[in-house]
Design an enzyme around this catalytic site. Structure first.
Site, PDB file in Angstrom:
ATOM      1  N   GLU A   1       0.828  -1.201   0.000  1.00  0.00           N
ATOM      2  CA  GLU A   1       0.000   0.000   0.000  1.00  0.00           C
ATOM      3  C   GLU A   1       0.865   1.254   0.000  1.00  0.00           C
ATOM      4  O   GLU A   1       1.804   1.348   0.796  1.00  0.00           O
ATOM      5  CB  GLU A   1      -0.935  -0.013   1.207  1.00  0.00           C
ATOM      6  CG  GLU A   1      -1.937  -1.172   1.166  1.00  0.00           C
ATOM      7  CD  GLU A   1      -2.897  -1.188   2.351  1.00  0.00           C
ATOM      8  OE1 GLU A   1      -2.720  -0.363   3.282  1.00  0.00           O
ATOM      9  OE2 GLU A   1      -3.823  -2.013   2.350  1.00  0.00           O
TER      10      GLU A   1
ATOM     11  N   HIS B   1      -7.854   1.773   1.726  1.00  0.00           N
ATOM     12  CA  HIS B   1      -7.774   1.332   3.121  1.00  0.00           C
ATOM     13  C   HIS B   1      -8.599   2.248   4.030  1.00  0.00           C
ATOM     14  O   HIS B   1      -8.096   2.864   4.970  1.00  0.00           O
ATOM     15  CB  HIS B   1      -6.315   1.288   3.595  1.00  0.00           C
ATOM     16  CG  HIS B   1      -6.102   0.323   4.729  1.00  0.00           C
ATOM     17  ND1 HIS B   1      -4.953  -0.411   4.876  1.00  0.00           N
ATOM     18  CD2 HIS B   1      -6.893  -0.043   5.772  1.00  0.00           C
ATOM     19  CE1 HIS B   1      -5.043  -1.172   5.961  1.00  0.00           C
ATOM     20  NE2 HIS B   1      -6.222  -0.955   6.520  1.00  0.00           N
TER      21      HIS B   1
END
Length: 529
Positions: free
Chosen positions: A261, A279
């Site tokens: 990420e 997220h």
């Protein structure tokens, strides 16, 4: 006296600082600035972080005064829990702060997949009116498969059942009774994958669960099925998922988490049958505030020397209200036990008898160990490192429970052996509506003495005049005896006397009294809880 320093290393809600209260000096630092973080940790008692600050072994070592690492969220990927435990540093998080937000985001992904909401919105924003292209499917009477029926899974169950769906679940740790209570049918993983129209994963990320949904599992799904992951990146094999989506083997996927990420190079982002969010599982104002307030309360408890239910490196969990009063009592019994020991302790048995024995009383073992070591080691003792002190010293520790208690509603005992072979035991209970802490047994002698700050325990041969001798010695030294009880098994045999006194007694006076009455044991024990 200087206030303990609490370091806030990332942006947290104003309610977090408010929840800390006025008892701490609150400082801030940019947790992503490594040099600044290491410097700021030097005199901090606690540090509050989110996901960007790396609390690894180096950072923990820099915090020489550190007692608590508080993660305002659920995941602990950025905290070296093992190093923290070794250093005696408590690690706390906010395990329930984002469960509603995560459940609601999951439902949002399912609805978006079913009705193609993101793609339809994007097309219309570009002036394209494509009603037929974005024909969706109803959730009514569809089968929702939930992998992991924990707190979030249960919340999603209730929300999806409101749509008239059939909910099935896979969770090897959930009982049939619990599933029935939730109105869920338990299936094997393969059965769930084959039967479900929408699948959502809510498992922790471990060596066993990483990649648990891969080519074989995706091959079991219906071609019309969708899969959602709002839990942890890596639970789904991303390469296998891309292949299944690209080939049309499954209909689509909703992803909030990724192996790396941000997933800037992920081919999944280019697929039309994938919806993605960055997220956002815990990214609501409510979740952030709950997380900050939760860990702030945990920091207050930890720095106050109390047990913290949300500490991840302390055994236990939520403490039943009927067990909670036994925590300080057991710690005091541990101090008395250590105080009467005639040498190094080699084994400890923590015994719980009575009504509370049917509850989770594992916290009482921790409390007893904390008491045993609180006055016997130079380091600061916490619920985190007390078991480590026992392990390092080769002390065997056991917890035993028994629902039957003959004389007391609940009876707590610390029993053990020293290297000299001496058998020791101290028992206590809580009495009356005010839950008064009392010692009711020492080394097999029945007593009933309220626990006080200063105790003197003596064992000597029973004979006339003994009480007068030590009473005079303490009186001459201006030591006031607040309470006293004598226990014996038979006349002229060994007697045990327990005194509560109003002030500490120095070693010279204790030795004088010991010689005067020829005591086999004479110890002063200062209770510090």
């Amino acid at each position: 006296m200087a206030k303990p320093i609490v370091l806030i290393a990332e942006e947290l809600s104003p309610a977090t600082v408010e929840a800390l209260g006025p008892d701490f000096e609150v400082r801030t630092v940019d947790g992503t600035d490594r040099a600044a973080l290491l410097t700021a940790l030097a005199d901090a008692s606690a540090v509050l972080i989110r996901s960007a600050t790396q609390m690894d072994a180096e950072a923990i070592a820099a915090g020489t005064q550190l007692k608590v690492i508080a993660r305002a969220g659920v995941g602990l990927d950025n905290v070296d829990v093992k190093s923290a435990t070794t250093a005696g540093v408590m690690v706390v998080n906010a395990p329930t702060s984002n469960i509603i937000s995560a459940a609601e985001l999951t439902v949002g992904h399912i609805l978006s997949l079913a009705r193609h909401i993101p793609a339809a919105s994007s097309a219309l924003a570009q002036g394209q009116w494509k009603r037929s292209k974005y024909t969706g499917t109803e959730l009514y009477e569809k089968t929702i498969g939930i992998i992991g029926l924990g707190r979030i899974g249960a919340l999603i169950t209730a929300r999806m059942q409101a749509f008239g769906t059939n909910v099935v679940a896979y969770d090897p740790y959930v009982t049939a009774a619990r599933a029935q209570q939730l109105g869920v049918t338990l299936l094997s993983l393969d059965e769930l994958l084959a039967q479900s129209d929408f699948i959502t994963i809510h498992m922790p990320k471990t060596a066993e669960t990483t990649g648990m949904i891969s080519t074989e599992q995706l091959g079991l799904m219906k071609p019309t099925a969708y899969i959602v992951n709002v839990a942890r990146g890596g639970l789904i094999d991303e390469d296998a998922l891309y292949a299944a989506l690209k080939s049309g083997r499954i209909a689509g996927a909703g992803l909030d988490v990724f192996v790396s990420e941000p997933p800037t190079d992920s081919p999944l982002l280019a697929l039309e049958n994938v919806i993605v969010t960055p997220h956002l599982g815990a990214s609501t104002d409510e979740a952030q505030e709950k997380a900050g307030v939760s860990v702030a309360k945990s920091v207050r408890l930890a720095l106050g020397g109390e047990l913290v239910p949300d500490a991840v490196n302390v055994a236990g969990g939520v403490i039943d209200p009927t067990v909670r009063p036994g925590i300080p009592l057991m710690e005091k019994l541990g101090q008395v036990f250590a105080g009467i020991a005639d040498g190094p302790i080699t084994s400890v048995d923590v015994e719980v008898r009575g009504e509370i024995a049917e509850l989770d009383v594992s916290v009482l073992k921790l409390s007893a160990l904390k008491g045993i070591f609180s006055n016997t080691v130079s380091e600061s003792v916490s619920y985190v490192n007390a078991p480590l002190f026992a392990e390092q010293r080769g002390i065997a520790v056991r917890l035993t429970t028994e629902a039957e208690s003959d004389e007391y509603r609940n009876l707590l005992t610390v029993r053990g052996t020293t290297s000299e072979g001496t058998q020791l035991s101290v028992s206590g209970t809580l009495t009356g509506t005010k839950q008064i802490e009392k010692i009711v047994e020492i080394n097999g002698y029945d007593v009933e003495v309220p626990i006080a700050k200063h105790l003197i325990v003596m064992v000597y041969t029973d004979r006339p005049g003994i009480v007068a001798i030590y009473g005079k010695e303490f009186g001459d030294a201006s030591i006031n005896i607040a309470g006293m009880q004598i226990a014996r098994r038979n006349a002229g045999g060994q007697a045990l006397s327990v005194l509560t006194v109003d002030s500490p007694v120095d070693d010279a006076l204790l030795e004088k009294v010991r010689v005067a009455i020829d005591a086999d044991l004479l110890r002063e024990i200062d209770i510090t809880v």
